[in-house]
Write an enzyme that holds these catalytic residues in place. Sequence first.
Site, mmCIF file in Angstrom:
data_model
loop_
_atom_site.group_PDB
_atom_site.id
_atom_site.type_symbol
_atom_site.label_atom_id
_atom_site.label_comp_id
_atom_site.label_asym_id
_atom_site.label_seq_id
_atom_site.Cartn_x
_atom_site.Cartn_y
_atom_site.Cartn_z
ATOM 1 N N ASP A 130 0.837 -1.202 0.000
ATOM 2 C CA ASP A 130 0.000 0.000 0.000
ATOM 3 C C ASP A 130 0.871 1.251 0.000
ATOM 4 O O ASP A 130 1.601 1.491 0.956
ATOM 5 C CB ASP A 130 -0.879 -0.042 1.259
ATOM 6 C CG ASP A 130 -1.722 1.202 1.433
ATOM 7 O OD1 ASP A 130 -1.993 1.881 0.425
ATOM 8 O OD2 ASP A 130 -2.115 1.484 2.582
ATOM 9 N N ASP A 153 -3.956 4.072 2.856
ATOM 10 C CA ASP A 153 -5.371 3.870 3.211
ATOM 11 C C ASP A 153 -5.621 2.452 3.725
ATOM 12 O O ASP A 153 -6.767 2.066 3.975
ATOM 13 C CB ASP A 153 -6.295 4.198 2.027
ATOM 14 C CG ASP A 153 -6.076 3.265 0.837
ATOM 15 O OD1 ASP A 153 -5.182 2.385 0.913
ATOM 16 O OD2 ASP A 153 -6.785 3.413 -0.174
ATOM 17 N N ASP A 161 -2.212 -1.023 -3.499
ATOM 18 C CA ASP A 161 -2.501 -0.261 -4.714
ATOM 19 C C ASP A 161 -1.392 -0.455 -5.743
ATOM 20 O O ASP A 161 -0.364 -1.085 -5.456
ATOM 21 C CB ASP A 161 -2.712 1.226 -4.379
ATOM 22 C CG ASP A 161 -1.632 1.776 -3.463
ATOM 23 O OD1 ASP A 161 -0.460 1.395 -3.639
ATOM 24 O OD2 ASP A 161 -1.963 2.580 -2.557
ATOM 25 N N ASP A 173 -11.053 -15.291 -15.881
ATOM 26 C CA ASP A 173 -11.866 -15.702 -14.742
ATOM 27 C C ASP A 173 -13.036 -16.571 -15.213
ATOM 28 O O ASP A 173 -13.723 -16.232 -16.182
ATOM 29 C CB ASP A 173 -12.416 -14.427 -14.076
ATOM 30 C CG ASP A 173 -13.014 -14.662 -12.711
ATOM 31 O OD1 ASP A 173 -12.286 -15.111 -11.825
ATOM 32 O OD2 ASP A 173 -14.222 -14.388 -12.535
ATOM 33 N N GLU A 203 -9.134 -20.061 -16.080
ATOM 34 C CA GLU A 203 -9.606 -20.641 -14.823
ATOM 35 C C GLU A 203 -10.784 -21.553 -15.149
ATOM 36 O O GLU A 203 -11.872 -21.079 -15.499
ATOM 37 C CB GLU A 203 -10.057 -19.547 -13.840
ATOM 38 C CG GLU A 203 -10.443 -20.150 -12.499
ATOM 39 C CD GLU A 203 -11.335 -19.282 -11.622
ATOM 40 O OE1 GLU A 203 -11.238 -19.393 -10.396
ATOM 41 O OE2 GLU A 203 -12.153 -18.510 -12.157
#
Length: 473
Positions: free
Chosen positions: A20, A24, A28, A185, A228
């Site tokens: 990060d 926050d 990211d 996915d 997947e």
Amino acid sequence: MVEWWRHAVIYQVYPRSFADADGDGVGDLPGITARLGHLADLGVDALWLSPFYRSPMVDGGYDVSDHRDVDPVFGTLADFDALLAEAHRLGLRVIVDIVPNHTSSRHPWFVDGRRDRYVFRDEPNGWQSLFGGPAWTRVADGQWYLHLFDPEQPDLNWHNPEVREEFDDILRFWLDRGVDGFRVDVAHGMIKDLAGVTLFDHEDVHEIHRRWRKILDSYPGERMAVAEVFDTAPARVARYVSVGELHQAFNFDFLEAPWEPAVLRRIIDASLRAAAAVGAPPTWVLSNHDRRRHVTRFGGVRRARAAVLLMLGLPGSAYLYQGEELGLPEVLDLPDEVRTDPQWVRSGGEEPGRDGCRVPLPWSGDAPPFGFGPGGSWLPQPADWAGLTVEAQRLDPHSTLSLYRDALRLRRPSDALRWLDAPDGVLLFETDTMRVAANLSGVPIRVMPATPLLSSNEMAGELPPDTTAWWTI
Ligand code: GLC
């Protein structure tokens, strides 16, 4: 030259939990960019980024509301471009997740009532959602829409050509930006036979993959895609990677295998056979963002270390999940109030859900958030991770991190494997370049007189239980 993905080791980054930068408490893209040196040091060939697109984050970003933009929690498109440029500078390829089975319910199509692009019916069939509860939700005028996952993830209607065109364009958008490929996915989910019993693996889904392969092949630079396809037999999975379709598919049989020699050998053989029959590389994986971490599954880090040397000794390509190189266990005791996974929420707490493998990585220091970022971490890290940080392990030659680094440096990918006679409980094979022995029996065994190239635990002459070793041949 062999295409890069045939032997690649690909590292999965789950962006919320990697690093990060802005404090926050959620990982990211700038955080990832700043830590790419770790992946280059580790010696992987590529990273796969789980979704970082605009999303209400009901399912950790697998509920996409804009496929062509970065969610503000992860940064901006400029941050993505910077990540990609830095990865390429370091010799790392980057593949991104594409989620074609469903969108977020906040996607403009769903918000604007474009029912022709989703699966709306007057009556639901009896299907259940994979996250628990019915797979249908009723809207105000009485119609129902299908969602194989959360109600906030309506399934797309892939019979509508506009949906196909939109995804062609999304693929091109990221290919034009320079990505090296995609992780697809639920690649076996897009086409449904609502009258039938099978939710997945419908014949017509292959047409979509053939179409995507043409798009990938129209770009230079060996762009690839990995599918997947879960809960499906190896011979059926192989069809997704046959000529003219995608390049790789995850090996869920291997991921789900217990630490048992006969089962592992059977799965290894079946996987090699199925892949060879279609000319695709076999792939291997021990953990990901949906499954319990293998340190915990196998009952300790010693076995996890033996398992990864077994995996990296096999022919083909392998996938690593962030944190496994640190020997991280599943976090089993997260307080209920911090859990966010829809699997947990939708099952009314009956299923623990997947938050336990998504706890932010420990990088440095003695106390949480262990260098994850300047703020806290969206899921709490166990205090005893102090000994598992990258910093704590980096210079220790016996650490799990060093084992992964050594293994990736010494790995000599091969295309074939021959089993050798071995005592009960021992997996012993040779590839073109190495002999590999994994001792899953309870007793030490004598395999090779020579000193191994690498072993998952200290050994002197004999190979101890729950240990794998590599020798050069
Ligand atoms: C895939 C993802 C999983 C997600 C699901 C729905 O299985 O790996 O994390 O929840 O698809 O998109």
